[in-house]
Write a protein that holds these residues in place. Structure first.
Motif, short mmCIF file in Angstrom:
data_model
loop_
_atom_site.label_atom_id
_atom_site.label_comp_id
_atom_site.label_asym_id
_atom_site.label_seq_id
_atom_site.Cartn_x
_atom_site.Cartn_y
_atom_site.Cartn_z
N SER A 111 -3.43 9.52 -4.29
CA SER A 111 -3.66 8.29 -3.56
C SER A 111 -4.54 8.62 -2.37
O SER A 111 -4.28 9.61 -1.67
CB SER A 111 -2.33 7.68 -3.08
OG SER A 111 -2.54 6.55 -2.26
N GLU A 112 -5.56 7.82 -2.15
CA GLU A 112 -6.50 8.13 -1.08
C GLU A 112 -6.93 6.87 -0.35
O GLU A 112 -7.55 5.97 -0.93
CB GLU A 112 -7.73 8.85 -1.64
CG GLU A 112 -8.67 9.32 -0.56
CD GLU A 112 -9.69 10.33 -1.07
OE1 GLU A 112 -10.68 10.57 -0.37
OE2 GLU A 112 -9.49 10.87 -2.17
N PRO A 113 -6.61 6.76 0.95
CA PRO A 113 -7.14 5.65 1.74
C PRO A 113 -8.63 5.83 1.94
O PRO A 113 -9.11 6.95 2.18
CB PRO A 113 -6.37 5.77 3.07
CG PRO A 113 -5.94 7.19 3.14
CD PRO A 113 -5.74 7.66 1.74
N SER B 86 0.95 3.98 -3.02
CA SER B 86 0.57 5.32 -2.60
C SER B 86 1.61 6.35 -3.04
O SER B 86 1.26 7.45 -3.49
CB SER B 86 0.38 5.37 -1.08
OG SER B 86 -0.68 4.53 -0.67
N ILE C 67 0.84 -1.20 0.00
CA ILE C 67 0.00 0.00 0.00
C ILE C 67 0.87 1.25 0.00
O ILE C 67 0.60 2.23 -0.72
CB ILE C 67 -0.95 -0.01 1.21
CG1 ILE C 67 -2.02 -1.11 1.06
CG2 ILE C 67 -1.62 1.36 1.38
CD1 ILE C 67 -2.98 -0.89 -0.07
N SER D 231 -9.61 -3.30 -2.86
CA SER D 231 -10.11 -3.77 -1.56
C SER D 231 -9.18 -4.85 -1.01
O SER D 231 -8.50 -5.55 -1.77
CB SER D 231 -11.54 -4.33 -1.70
OG SER D 231 -11.56 -5.45 -2.56
N SER D 232 -9.17 -5.00 0.30
CA SER D 232 -8.30 -5.99 0.94
C SER D 232 -8.83 -7.40 0.76
O SER D 232 -8.08 -8.37 0.91
CB SER D 232 -8.16 -5.67 2.43
OG SER D 232 -9.43 -5.72 3.07
N HIS E 251 -10.18 -0.38 1.96
CA HIS E 251 -10.18 0.09 0.58
C HIS E 251 -9.15 1.20 0.38
O HIS E 251 -8.80 1.92 1.31
CB HIS E 251 -11.58 0.59 0.19
CG HIS E 251 -12.65 -0.43 0.34
ND1 HIS E 251 -13.49 -0.48 1.44
CD2 HIS E 251 -13.03 -1.46 -0.46
CE1 HIS E 251 -14.33 -1.48 1.31
NE2 HIS E 251 -14.07 -2.09 0.17
N HIS E 252 -8.75 1.33 -0.89
CA HIS E 252 -7.78 2.36 -1.25
C HIS E 252 -8.01 2.76 -2.70
O HIS E 252 -8.33 1.90 -3.53
CB HIS E 252 -6.35 1.82 -1.08
CG HIS E 252 -5.34 2.89 -0.85
ND1 HIS E 252 -4.93 3.29 0.41
CD2 HIS E 252 -4.64 3.68 -1.71
CE1 HIS E 252 -4.03 4.24 0.32
NE2 HIS E 252 -3.84 4.51 -0.97
N VAL F 214 -6.18 4.71 -6.02
CA VAL F 214 -4.91 5.23 -6.56
C VAL F 214 -5.14 5.67 -8.00
O VAL F 214 -5.55 4.87 -8.85
CB VAL F 214 -3.80 4.16 -6.51
CG1 VAL F 214 -2.51 4.74 -7.09
CG2 VAL F 214 -3.56 3.67 -5.10
#
Length: 307
Positions: free
Chosen positions: A34-36, A25, A21, A89-90, A41-42, A44
């Protein structure tokens, strides 16, 4: 003008998930943003050309399917010069999260999608659901989805018993019922194997005037991995972007499965199960002549020995 990261040199294999991550990022912050988006979820964004691919992916899927452990959209950035927004997503979450809703709301408010000449949404399975559902944020987008779920609301799809753990997930609030969210799309393509009963039932729920459903019999329930192995994801996306993904275009692309042994094995099993011995022999002979396929040669010998 700031130089872009050379994505061809990026290899994130072997990194722990926290390190992974952090690595994507840094690239996102250098080349876009890049935004958490909460704990699972993340987002990019990597800016390149005037076509944007919005891909929904899971981290386990990226680890398995990508040789460099990078989002699928980055390969399109390399090969086609497209910009990439990867929403990751994780695990399988179907992206049902208030932070995701707010993220796409903000992108709409900022006119983010308006900056691109063409927007393509892509995903497979639970990610295919998300690609369809969130495509409404970019009216006029085109959507390519593989064996997507329409919803897991038990009042609609109580017949799908594959995802018991997702029964408590809310599919009735915003961005909820994926087929309805496609109404704003320019066009969508749904790919599925009609022999996978539950996938076919979900596919039927996507029937819309602006949706084309392509059947891929004997390809099984892991279409994304097979299409990546066949090198077809990129051609499918570029054909969708150009509008050249009609029935004949798709048939020409999918002829590549003639060299795909998992498909050929499923086809042979079906022919033999139905007692179509002559067709089974023809298939084994054809495959044996074209490919290094000892199993098909042995089966051909066995069939020829039968009276």
């Amino acid at each position: 003008m700031q130089d872009h990261t050379d994505l061809s040199t990026v290899d994130l294999t072997g990194l722990r998930r926290g390190q992974w991550i952090s690595a994507i990022s840094r690239i996102g912050e250098a080349d876009g943003f890049s935004e958490p988006l909460g704990r699972r979820h993340h987002g990019v964004f990597v800016e390149r050309g005037h076509t944007l691919l919005v891909s929904f992916e899971t981290l386990p899927g990226i680890e398995v399917l990508s040789e460099t452990a990078t989002p699928l959209g980055w390969s399109m950035a390399l090969d086609e010069g497209w910009s990439s927004l990867a929403v990751i997503s994780s695990r399988d979450t179907w992206f049902r999260d208030e932070r995701i809703y707010a993220f796409f709301d903000q992108l709409m408010d900022d006119g983010f999608f308006d900056e691109f000449e063409q927007v393509i949404f892509y995903g497979a399975g639970p990610c295919g659901y998300a690609a369809a559902a969130f495509s409404v944020a970019a009216p006029g987008a085109r959507v390519v989805i593989l064996q997507p779920q329409a919803t897991l609301d038990p009042r609609v799809t109580e017949w799908d018993d594959r995802f018991a753990e997702a029964r408590r997930v809310d599919f009735t609030s915003r961005y909820g019922y994926a087929p309805d969210m496609l109404d704003a799309a320019d066009h969508a393509w749904v790919l599925y194997d009609p022999r996978e009963r539950l996938d076919a039932m979900h596919s039927a729920l996507f029937e819309r005037p602006n949706v084309t459903r392509f059947r891929m019999p004997f390809m099984g329930g892991a279409l994304q991995g097979d299409l990546i192995e066949l090198g077809l994801i990129g051609p499918l996306l570029t054909a969708a972007a150009s509008g050249d993904l009609g029935t004949l275009d798709f048939a020409r692309l999918i002829r590549a499965r003639r060299d795909h042994t998992p498909y050929l094995r499923k086809l042979l099993a079906k022919l033999e199960k139905d007692g179509r011995r002559n067709l089974a022999k023809m298939l084994c002979r054809n495959v044996s002549l074209r490919l290094d396929a000892p199993r098909f040669r042995r089966r051909l010998e066995a069939l020829q020995a039968l009276r």
